[in-house]
Design a protein around this motif. Structure first.
Motif, PDB file in Angstrom:
ATOM      1  N   THR A 124       0.825  -1.214   0.000  1.00 47.12           N
ATOM      2  CA  THR A 124       0.000   0.000   0.000  1.00 47.12           C
ATOM      3  C   THR A 124       0.859   1.264   0.000  1.00 47.12           C
ATOM      4  O   THR A 124       0.632   2.194  -0.785  1.00 47.12           O
ATOM      5  CB  THR A 124      -0.934   0.005   1.221  1.00 47.12           C
ATOM      6  OG1 THR A 124      -1.732  -1.183   1.218  1.00 47.12           O
ATOM      7  CG2 THR A 124      -1.836   1.231   1.192  1.00 47.12           C
ATOM      8  N   VAL A 125       1.852   1.302   0.874  1.00 45.80           N
ATOM      9  CA  VAL A 125       2.724   2.485   0.973  1.00 45.80           C
ATOM     10  C   VAL A 125       3.538   2.669  -0.305  1.00 45.80           C
ATOM     11  O   VAL A 125       3.658   3.785  -0.825  1.00 45.80           O
ATOM     12  CB  VAL A 125       3.651   2.371   2.199  1.00 45.80           C
ATOM     13  CG1 VAL A 125       4.649   3.524   2.222  1.00 45.80           C
ATOM     14  CG2 VAL A 125       2.844   2.348   3.483  1.00 45.80           C
ATOM     15  N   ALA A 126       4.098   1.566  -0.821  1.00 47.61           N
ATOM     16  CA  ALA A 126       4.892   1.648  -2.060  1.00 47.61           C
ATOM     17  C   ALA A 126       4.031   2.132  -3.220  1.00 47.61           C
ATOM     18  O   ALA A 126       4.467   2.956  -4.035  1.00 47.61           O
ATOM     19  CB  ALA A 126       5.502   0.289  -2.377  1.00 47.61           C
ATOM     20  N   GLY A 127       2.790   1.625  -3.300  1.00 48.13           N
ATOM     21  CA  GLY A 127       1.886   2.062  -4.364  1.00 48.13           C
ATOM     22  C   GLY A 127       1.541   3.529  -4.261  1.00 48.13           C
ATOM     23  O   GLY A 127       1.497   4.250  -5.261  1.00 48.13           O
ATOM     24  N   HIS A 128       1.300   3.992  -3.018  1.00 54.34           N
ATOM     25  CA  HIS A 128       0.979   5.418  -2.823  1.00 54.34           C
ATOM     26  C   HIS A 128       2.159   6.307  -3.213  1.00 54.34           C
ATOM     27  O   HIS A 128       1.977   7.332  -3.878  1.00 54.34           O
ATOM     28  CB  HIS A 128       0.604   5.675  -1.371  1.00 54.34           C
ATOM     29  CG  HIS A 128       0.494   7.128  -1.040  1.00 54.34           C
ATOM     30  ND1 HIS A 128      -0.488   7.939  -1.554  1.00 54.34           N
ATOM     31  CD2 HIS A 128       1.280   7.940  -0.264  1.00 54.34           C
ATOM     32  CE1 HIS A 128      -0.329   9.171  -1.113  1.00 54.34           C
ATOM     33  NE2 HIS A 128       0.734   9.192  -0.328  1.00 54.34           N
ATOM     34  N   LEU A 129       3.366   5.921  -2.808  1.00 51.69           N
ATOM     35  CA  LEU A 129       4.549   6.719  -3.143  1.00 51.69           C
ATOM     36  C   LEU A 129       4.780   6.748  -4.647  1.00 51.69           C
ATOM     37  O   LEU A 129       5.171   7.773  -5.206  1.00 51.69           O
ATOM     38  CB  LEU A 129       5.775   6.153  -2.422  1.00 51.69           C
ATOM     39  CG  LEU A 129       5.781   6.293  -0.896  1.00 51.69           C
ATOM     40  CD1 LEU A 129       6.973   5.549  -0.299  1.00 51.69           C
ATOM     41  CD2 LEU A 129       5.818   7.762  -0.484  1.00 51.69           C
ATOM     42  N   GLY A 130       4.534   5.623  -5.319  1.00 55.90           N
ATOM     43  CA  GLY A 130       4.670   5.593  -6.776  1.00 55.90           C
ATOM     44  C   GLY A 130       3.639   6.466  -7.464  1.00 55.90           C
ATOM     45  O   GLY A 130       3.947   7.193  -8.411  1.00 55.90           O
ATOM     46  N   GLY A 131       2.392   6.419  -6.960  1.00 55.43           N
ATOM     47  CA  GLY A 131       1.349   7.265  -7.532  1.00 55.43           C
ATOM     48  C   GLY A 131       1.625   8.740  -7.326  1.00 55.43           C
ATOM     49  O   GLY A 131       1.315   9.567  -8.181  1.00 55.43           O
ATOM     50  N   SER A 132       2.252   9.087  -6.190  1.00 55.48           N
ATOM     51  CA  SER A 132       2.578  10.490  -5.924  1.00 55.48           C
ATOM     52  C   SER A 132       3.626  11.011  -6.896  1.00 55.48           C
ATOM     53  O   SER A 132       3.596  12.190  -7.285  1.00 55.48           O
ATOM     54  CB  SER A 132       3.094  10.636  -4.481  1.00 55.48           C
ATOM     55  OG  SER A 132       2.082  10.292  -3.560  1.00 55.48           O
ATOM     56  N   ILE A 133       4.554  10.139  -7.308  1.00 54.36           N
ATOM     57  CA  ILE A 133       5.562  10.551  -8.288  1.00 54.36           C
ATOM     58  C   ILE A 133       4.910  10.839  -9.632  1.00 54.36           C
ATOM     59  O   ILE A 133       5.218  11.819 -10.311  1.00 54.36           O
ATOM     60  CB  ILE A 133       6.631   9.448  -8.447  1.00 54.36           C
ATOM     61  CG1 ILE A 133       7.423   9.294  -7.153  1.00 54.36           C
ATOM     62  CG2 ILE A 133       7.575   9.765  -9.613  1.00 54.36           C
ATOM     63  CD1 ILE A 133       8.359   8.106  -7.159  1.00 54.36           C
ATOM     64  N   THR A 134       3.970   9.989 -10.023  1.00 55.50           N
ATOM     65  CA  THR A 134       3.329  10.107 -11.336  1.00 55.50           C
ATOM     66  C   THR A 134       2.305  11.232 -11.388  1.00 55.50           C
ATOM     67  O   THR A 134       2.257  11.994 -12.348  1.00 55.50           O
ATOM     68  CB  THR A 134       2.639   8.778 -11.701  1.00 55.50           C
ATOM     69  OG1 THR A 134       3.605   7.729 -11.642  1.00 55.50           O
ATOM     70  CG2 THR A 134       2.044   8.852 -13.097  1.00 55.50           C
ATOM     71  N   HIS A 135       1.482  11.335 -10.345  1.00 49.76           N
ATOM     72  CA  HIS A 135       0.354  12.267 -10.382  1.00 49.76           C
ATOM     73  C   HIS A 135       0.510  13.475  -9.473  1.00 49.76           C
ATOM     74  O   HIS A 135      -0.338  14.365  -9.491  1.00 49.76           O
ATOM     75  CB  HIS A 135      -0.938  11.526 -10.000  1.00 49.76           C
ATOM     76  CG  HIS A 135      -1.251  10.373 -10.893  1.00 49.76           C
ATOM     77  ND1 HIS A 135      -1.651  10.530 -12.197  1.00 49.76           N
ATOM     78  CD2 HIS A 135      -1.219   9.026 -10.668  1.00 49.76           C
ATOM     79  CE1 HIS A 135      -1.865   9.336 -12.743  1.00 49.76           C
ATOM     80  NE2 HIS A 135      -1.611   8.419 -11.838  1.00 49.76           N
TER      81      HIS A 135
END
Length: 472
Positions: A124-135
């Motif tokens: 969950t945390v890794a996915g959120h951090l990745g989404g923050s980079i993209t969006h």
């Protein structure tokens, strides 16, 4: 002997670009098996031992593949490594925990449920951090924020002494462009947060071509229809206002660069009111949302929008998620009836129109009379006479009209008596006309009529007395 014809850097680049595809596999597989294991009864877990092993193995392997492709993508130069680092390390930790989970399950060691709960948290945390980079870091809360907010300019005591880039342009870029083009993210390998990067440009070419706004990628992308995938900012992001686009257009065409002051730049009559408004901490873009029609309309024809933009006309939505439009002919060159006829395709969508200082003749106004939803019309600075006003009598929704600096007579505004929605009429510096405000108020009782001519008293505190020695 087989010879590799594809450059190695192209292969690694492809591997990095596969990261968004690969990364969803471990997310789905690991979350599915972990949640099943956490909430299923013991006998159910025992009967599905083989399924759980296969799912954990698949999730583990794809997590490792996602880490490898992510490292390749991080080294591509599209992202700042300092921003990517938290996501990168959390991804590695997730892969390690996935490996541990698989080994524990295979060896049937206790505490597997606790490790799987930890794995869910890591995914969950890794996915959120990745989404923050993209969006962007505010992606999750963006729907709760005000996407209509305009740029906050600091008040400038003397706009003539303001540095064009630092004091006027940079705040616009910061508010509307940095989320995709800064140190944290470089969409299209373009950064707009520093002068050197602006001059460097990105994959699409140079961002700014001084004195040629129409050839500058920065301006081109702003003027594309929102439906175009290359339109900037993306449609879900806050859009630039008309005044902000005008300022960027002027900055590029004036060749002000990064160090010139306003006083050292060529300032047109069109941009002067916006610069004056900056002294009060804004851009003068105070259009009230209530001035828009309550009923929404269909989107304008992309063909019609493209035709206008090819003429240099700035056409943008007046609000986020609205099909109502404003059109500004700044930088469009000589405007003729033929150009104005292009607006007929937008008669349902066009609500604000700026045609100030375009050397319009009376006959040029005929197509404007067909714009039935028009609310605001700027005609200041044009050599118009009473003959042209007859074309405006059909604009029954008109609320604002600026006729300052025209050549109408004192009797001209009487033709507008039938415009029941007209709230403001500006008649500054009308050549040779002395308006009878009492008579005009009777003809236009609901309209605020502003003829200018203010006289500001000079106070003693406004005067500085210099004392010195006079040489004889």
């Amino acid at each position: 002997m087989f010879k590799l014809s594809v450059p190695l850097n192209s292969i690694t680049d492809l591997g990095g670009r596969m990261h968004p595809v690969i990364v969803h596999l471990p997310i789905g597989m690991l979350l599915l098996v972990c949640l099943y294991y956490i909430f299923a009864k013991a006998e159910k877990r025992q009967s599905q031992h083989s399924f759980i092993s296969i799912a954990l193995l698949g999730g583990m392997l794809t997590a490792i593949a996602a880490c490898v492709s992510g490292l390749l993508l991080a080294n591509s130069g599209d992202y700042d490594k300092a921003i990517v680092a938290p996501h990168q390390w959390m991804g590695i930790v997730t892969a390690i925990v996935a490996i541990v989970s698989y080994v524990i399950h295979r060896l049937q060691i206790k505490f597997l449920k606790a490790v799987m709960i930890l794995l869910v948290i890591c995914v969950t945390v890794a996915g959120h951090l990745g989404g923050s980079i993209t969006h962007g870091a505010d992606y999750l809360v963006a729907p709760l924020q005000n996407t209509n907010a305009t740029t906050e300019f600091k008040a400038i005591a003397n706009v003539q002494e303001a540095v064009v880039y630092n004091d006027i342009i940079k705040p616009i870029l910061s508010a509307k462009c940095y989320s995709c083009h800064s140190s944290s993210k470089q969409k299209g390998k373009l950064r707009l947060d520093e002068p050197a990067y602006i001059l460097k440009g990105g994959k699409g070419g140079i961002a700014v071509d001084w004195n040629h706004a129409e050839k500058s990628m920065l301006i081109e992308r702003l003027l594309l229809p929102q439906s175009d995938e290359d339109h900037m900012p993306p449609k879900e992001k806050p859009q630039l206002t008309r005044q902000e686009i005008d300022l960027l257009h002027w900055w590029v065409n004036s060749g002000a660069g990064f160090d010139k002051k306003v006083s050292q730049s060529n300032v047109s009559d069109k941009i002067k009111p916006i610069l004056t408004a900056l002294q009060n901490g804004g851009t003068g873009d105070k259009e009230a949302p209530g001035a828009l029609p309550e009923k929404e309309v269909a989107a304008a024809s992309d063909k019609a929008l493209l035709a206008l933009r090819e003429k240099g006309v700035v056409v943008i939505p007046v609000a986020t998620n609205s099909n109502y439009l404003s059109a500004n002919f700044v930088g469009a060159g000589p405007v003729t009836t033929e150009e104005l006829k292009l607006l007929e395709e937008l008669k349902d969508q066009l609500v604000w129109l700026k045609l100030g200082h375009e050397n319009l003749k009376d006959e040029n106004l005929k197509p404007i009379g067909l714009l039935r939803n028009l609310r605001k019309l700027h005609l200041e600075g044009n050599p118009l006479t009473d003959a042209g006003l007859r074309f405006l009598t059909t604009l029954q929704q008109l609320q604002y009209l600026n006729l300052s600096g025209t050549r109408i007579s004192a009797n001209g505004p009487a033709q507008l008596a039938g415009l029941k929605m007209l709230e403001r009429l500006y008649l500054y510096n009308v050549t040779g006309a002395k308006f009878d405000l009492v008579a005009l108020k009777k003809q236009l009782p609901k309209t605020v009529i502003d003829t200018g001519g203010y006289k500001v008293p000079i106070l003693e505190s406004d005067t500085t007395v210099y004392k010195g020695v006079v040489e004889k």
